[in-house]
Write a protein that holds these residues in place. Sequence first.
Motif, PDB file in Angstrom:
ATOM      1  N   ASN A 139     -42.698   9.356-179.273  1.00  0.00           N
ATOM      2  CA  ASN A 139     -43.018   8.203-178.348  1.00  0.00           C
ATOM      3  C   ASN A 139     -41.778   7.682-177.460  1.00  0.00           C
ATOM      4  O   ASN A 139     -40.708   7.843-177.631  1.00  0.00           O
ATOM      5  N   ASP A 140     -41.991   6.942-176.386  1.00  0.00           N
ATOM      6  CA  ASP A 140     -41.214   6.279-175.450  1.00  0.00           C
ATOM      7  C   ASP A 140     -40.143   6.948-175.130  1.00  0.00           C
ATOM      8  O   ASP A 140     -38.878   7.075-175.008  1.00  0.00           O
ATOM      9  N   CYS A 141     -40.458   8.158-174.388  1.00  0.00           N
ATOM     10  CA  CYS A 141     -39.749   9.201-173.717  1.00  0.00           C
ATOM     11  C   CYS A 141     -39.147   8.791-172.301  1.00  0.00           C
ATOM     12  O   CYS A 141     -40.285   8.756-171.424  1.00  0.00           O
ATOM     13  N   ILE A 142     -37.946   8.438-172.023  1.00  0.00           N
ATOM     14  CA  ILE A 142     -37.869   7.939-170.677  1.00  0.00           C
ATOM     15  C   ILE A 142     -37.076   8.869-169.774  1.00  0.00           C
ATOM     16  O   ILE A 142     -36.289   9.702-170.206  1.00  0.00           O
ATOM     17  N   PHE A 143     -37.759   9.076-168.593  1.00  0.00           N
ATOM     18  CA  PHE A 143     -36.963  10.160-167.608  1.00  0.00           C
ATOM     19  C   PHE A 143     -36.544   9.354-166.536  1.00  0.00           C
ATOM     20  O   PHE A 143     -37.170   8.045-166.129  1.00  0.00           O
ATOM     21  N   GLY A 144     -35.440   9.916-165.876  1.00  0.00           N
ATOM     22  CA  GLY A 144     -35.158   9.479-164.784  1.00  0.00           C
ATOM     23  C   GLY A 144     -33.771   9.734-164.015  1.00  0.00           C
ATOM     24  O   GLY A 144     -33.291  10.869-164.692  1.00  0.00           O
ATOM     25  N   TYR A 145     -33.155   8.976-163.110  1.00  0.00           N
ATOM     26  CA  TYR A 145     -31.994   9.341-162.349  1.00  0.00           C
ATOM     27  C   TYR A 145     -30.849   8.414-162.761  1.00  0.00           C
ATOM     28  O   TYR A 145     -30.878   7.220-162.831  1.00  0.00           O
ATOM     29  N   SER A 146     -29.691   9.042-163.115  1.00  0.00           N
ATOM     30  CA  SER A 146     -28.433   8.285-163.715  1.00  0.00           C
ATOM     31  C   SER A 146     -27.093   8.552-162.855  1.00  0.00           C
ATOM     32  O   SER A 146     -27.197   9.716-162.389  1.00  0.00           O
ATOM     33  N   ILE A 147     -26.211   7.745-162.670  1.00  0.00           N
ATOM     34  CA  ILE A 147     -25.058   7.846-162.045  1.00  0.00           C
ATOM     35  C   ILE A 147     -23.897   7.133-162.979  1.00  0.00           C
ATOM     36  O   ILE A 147     -24.281   6.313-163.916  1.00  0.00           O
ATOM     37  N   ASP A 148     -22.759   7.404-162.943  1.00  0.00           N
ATOM     38  CA  ASP A 148     -21.746   6.630-163.768  1.00  0.00           C
ATOM     39  C   ASP A 148     -21.445   5.495-163.537  1.00  0.00           C
ATOM     40  O   ASP A 148     -21.671   4.953-162.110  1.00  0.00           O
ATOM     41  N   LYS A 149     -21.416   4.369-164.399  1.00  0.00           N
ATOM     42  CA  LYS A 149     -21.325   3.118-164.335  1.00  0.00           C
ATOM     43  C   LYS A 149     -20.144   2.649-163.531  1.00  0.00           C
ATOM     44  O   LYS A 149     -20.516   1.732-162.807  1.00  0.00           O
ATOM     45  N   LYS A 150     -19.189   3.479-163.357  1.00  0.00           N
ATOM     46  CA  LYS A 150     -17.947   2.904-162.589  1.00  0.00           C
ATOM     47  C   LYS A 150     -18.300   2.912-161.258  1.00  0.00           C
ATOM     48  O   LYS A 150     -17.837   1.915-160.386  1.00  0.00           O
ATOM     49  N   THR A 151     -18.891   3.986-160.789  1.00  0.00           N
ATOM     50  CA  THR A 151     -19.243   4.101-159.345  1.00  0.00           C
ATOM     51  C   THR A 151     -20.296   2.943-158.935  1.00  0.00           C
ATOM     52  O   THR A 151     -20.652   2.435-158.116  1.00  0.00           O
ATOM     53  N   ALA A 152     -21.409   2.954-159.987  1.00  0.00           N
ATOM     54  CA  ALA A 152     -22.573   2.097-159.817  1.00  0.00           C
ATOM     55  C   ALA A 152     -22.033   0.425-159.573  1.00  0.00           C
ATOM     56  O   ALA A 152     -22.676  -0.083-158.434  1.00  0.00           O
ATOM     57  N   ASP A 153     -20.868   0.176-160.345  1.00  0.00           N
ATOM     58  CA  ASP A 153     -20.563  -1.164-160.172  1.00  0.00           C
ATOM     59  C   ASP A 153     -19.673  -1.272-159.104  1.00  0.00           C
ATOM     60  O   ASP A 153     -19.905  -2.462-158.513  1.00  0.00           O
ATOM     61  N   LYS A 154     -18.833  -0.495-158.986  1.00  0.00           N
ATOM     62  CA  LYS A 154     -18.026  -0.564-157.531  1.00  0.00           C
ATOM     63  C   LYS A 154     -18.728  -0.673-156.332  1.00  0.00           C
ATOM     64  O   LYS A 154     -18.140  -1.388-155.452  1.00  0.00           O
ATOM     65  N   TYR A 155     -20.009   0.311-156.030  1.00  0.00           N
ATOM     66  CA  TYR A 155     -20.622   0.188-154.925  1.00  0.00           C
ATOM     67  C   TYR A 155     -21.810  -0.478-154.967  1.00  0.00           C
ATOM     68  O   TYR A 155     -22.622  -0.406-153.971  1.00  0.00           O
ATOM     69  N   GLN A 156     -22.159  -1.223-156.107  1.00  0.00           N
ATOM     70  CA  GLN A 156     -23.460  -2.026-156.393  1.00  0.00           C
ATOM     71  C   GLN A 156     -24.694  -1.177-156.222  1.00  0.00           C
ATOM     72  O   GLN A 156     -25.511  -1.547-155.224  1.00  0.00           O
ATOM     73  N   ILE A 157     -24.588  -0.010-156.560  1.00  0.00           N
ATOM     74  CA  ILE A 157     -25.384   0.739-156.476  1.00  0.00           C
ATOM     75  C   ILE A 157     -26.573   0.735-157.555  1.00  0.00           C
ATOM     76  O   ILE A 157     -26.342   0.855-158.947  1.00  0.00           O
ATOM     77  N   THR A 158     -27.993   0.531-156.956  1.00  0.00           N
ATOM     78  CA  THR A 158     -28.921   0.265-158.148  1.00  0.00           C
ATOM     79  C   THR A 158     -30.213   0.996-157.801  1.00  0.00           C
ATOM     80  O   THR A 158     -31.018   1.094-158.791  1.00  0.00           O
ATOM     81  N   ASN A 159     -30.255   1.592-156.685  1.00  0.00           N
ATOM     82  CA  ASN A 159     -31.708   2.162-156.062  1.00  0.00           C
ATOM     83  C   ASN A 159     -31.375   3.462-155.279  1.00  0.00           C
ATOM     84  O   ASN A 159     -30.557   3.688-154.510  1.00  0.00           O
ATOM     85  N   LEU A 160     -32.147   4.562-155.437  1.00  0.00           N
ATOM     86  CA  LEU A 160     -32.096   5.492-154.875  1.00  0.00           C
ATOM     87  C   LEU A 160     -31.979   5.415-153.353  1.00  0.00           C
ATOM     88  O   LEU A 160     -31.554   6.041-152.329  1.00  0.00           O
ATOM     89  N   ALA A 161     -32.722   4.509-152.740  1.00  0.00           N
ATOM     90  CA  ALA A 161     -32.794   4.113-151.384  1.00  0.00           C
ATOM     91  C   ALA A 161     -31.301   3.935-150.682  1.00  0.00           C
ATOM     92  O   ALA A 161     -31.119   4.456-149.443  1.00  0.00           O
ATOM     93  N   GLN A 162     -30.373   3.594-151.563  1.00  0.00           N
ATOM     94  CA  GLN A 162     -29.006   3.415-151.073  1.00  0.00           C
ATOM     95  C   GLN A 162     -28.388   4.766-150.766  1.00  0.00           C
ATOM     96  O   GLN A 162     -27.307   4.789-150.073  1.00  0.00           O
ATOM     97  N   PHE A 163     -28.982   5.975-151.128  1.00  0.00           N
ATOM     98  CA  PHE A 163     -28.381   6.980-150.787  1.00  0.00           C
ATOM     99  C   PHE A 163     -28.672   7.383-149.432  1.00  0.00           C
ATOM    100  O   PHE A 163     -28.211   8.519-148.903  1.00  0.00           O
TER     101      PHE A 163
END
Length: 334
Positions: A116-140
């Motif tokens: 149960n509760d199998c999650i699929f998705g897209y991930s990036i490293d947290k260091k880059t996510a925090d530095k550039y405030q990336i939370t959404n695919l649209a930012q690509f």
Amino acid sequence: MLSRRDFLINGSALVATALGAPSVLGASLPGTGITVTPTGTSTPTTRFQSLVVELGLQRLGYTVKDYVPADPAIFHMAIASGDATFSAVEWVPLYDDYYSKVGGDTTCVRMGSLINDCIFGYSIDKKTADKYQITNLAQFKDEKIAKLFNTNGMDRKASLVAGNPGWGAAKMMQHHLELYGLKNSIQLQFGNYDALMADVLTRIKSNQPVFYYSWLPNWISNVLKPGVDVSWLSVPFADPANGKNMSKLPDGRDTGFPVYTVKVLGNKGFIDKNPAAKKLFEVANISTADISAENMLMQQGQNKPVDIRRRAEDWVKAHQSQFDQWIAQAMQAA
């Protein structure tokens, strides 16, 4: 990748696999004299869950032949036609198209909630996510953001580790690039998933940005922990293709993929004649944490068939009361 012809050739050469003798001998066991052929994806990390189910079938007296790995389209055809008996790797709703194309409920049966509760998705490293405030695919769509994750040096597109092109998720990723207008910003990187993820780990150890598709349960979540080492990304808006299927995490992020359940897929003719096996398929359940932990051991080198089989047997021993309850319910249904 197996064709249906290859599947038949390989399957005909298989011999019964001794996973351990049933605890009670005699014709009273519902599976006595009946042979079953398990199948499923070629991804080694899915073998453990099938083995646990196979051990249950053997306890019920069934003779279990060797597992036949194949891409989803092929193993769905094999089960629908009776060339194989069941798969413990039926991702729902991810495999809905495969299921429909082979006749759906007229040829096959989907049962239970093995995982149960199998999650699929897209991930990036947290260091880059925090530095550039990336939370959404649209930012690509911002070339500067996309370029951060480029690994081929040939264009300015972000390189997204996508895994095997034969996976059902590959279609979803291609669909997402179309839906969200990201074909000019993101390039899917196909190949052997474990080999690609080994490169991801090398990059992250070198403090380089990483961008990859993953799921739970999966070994990578034991190494790159969501919320600690990496961050799930949201999609720009809900994918209409998901319909009423839930695709949001508890914190509100929409991964773009439904939260999946792994069921057991069986040949309808076999299921109709084998209520004990059907009940086992309906009640068997393994936690995502147990699957991820086992997959991690595979990545650490304990990846031979004998290793995986031993861990399946050890899992049964550690969950003996739960396993015995499955068998009791199956026997009662016979």
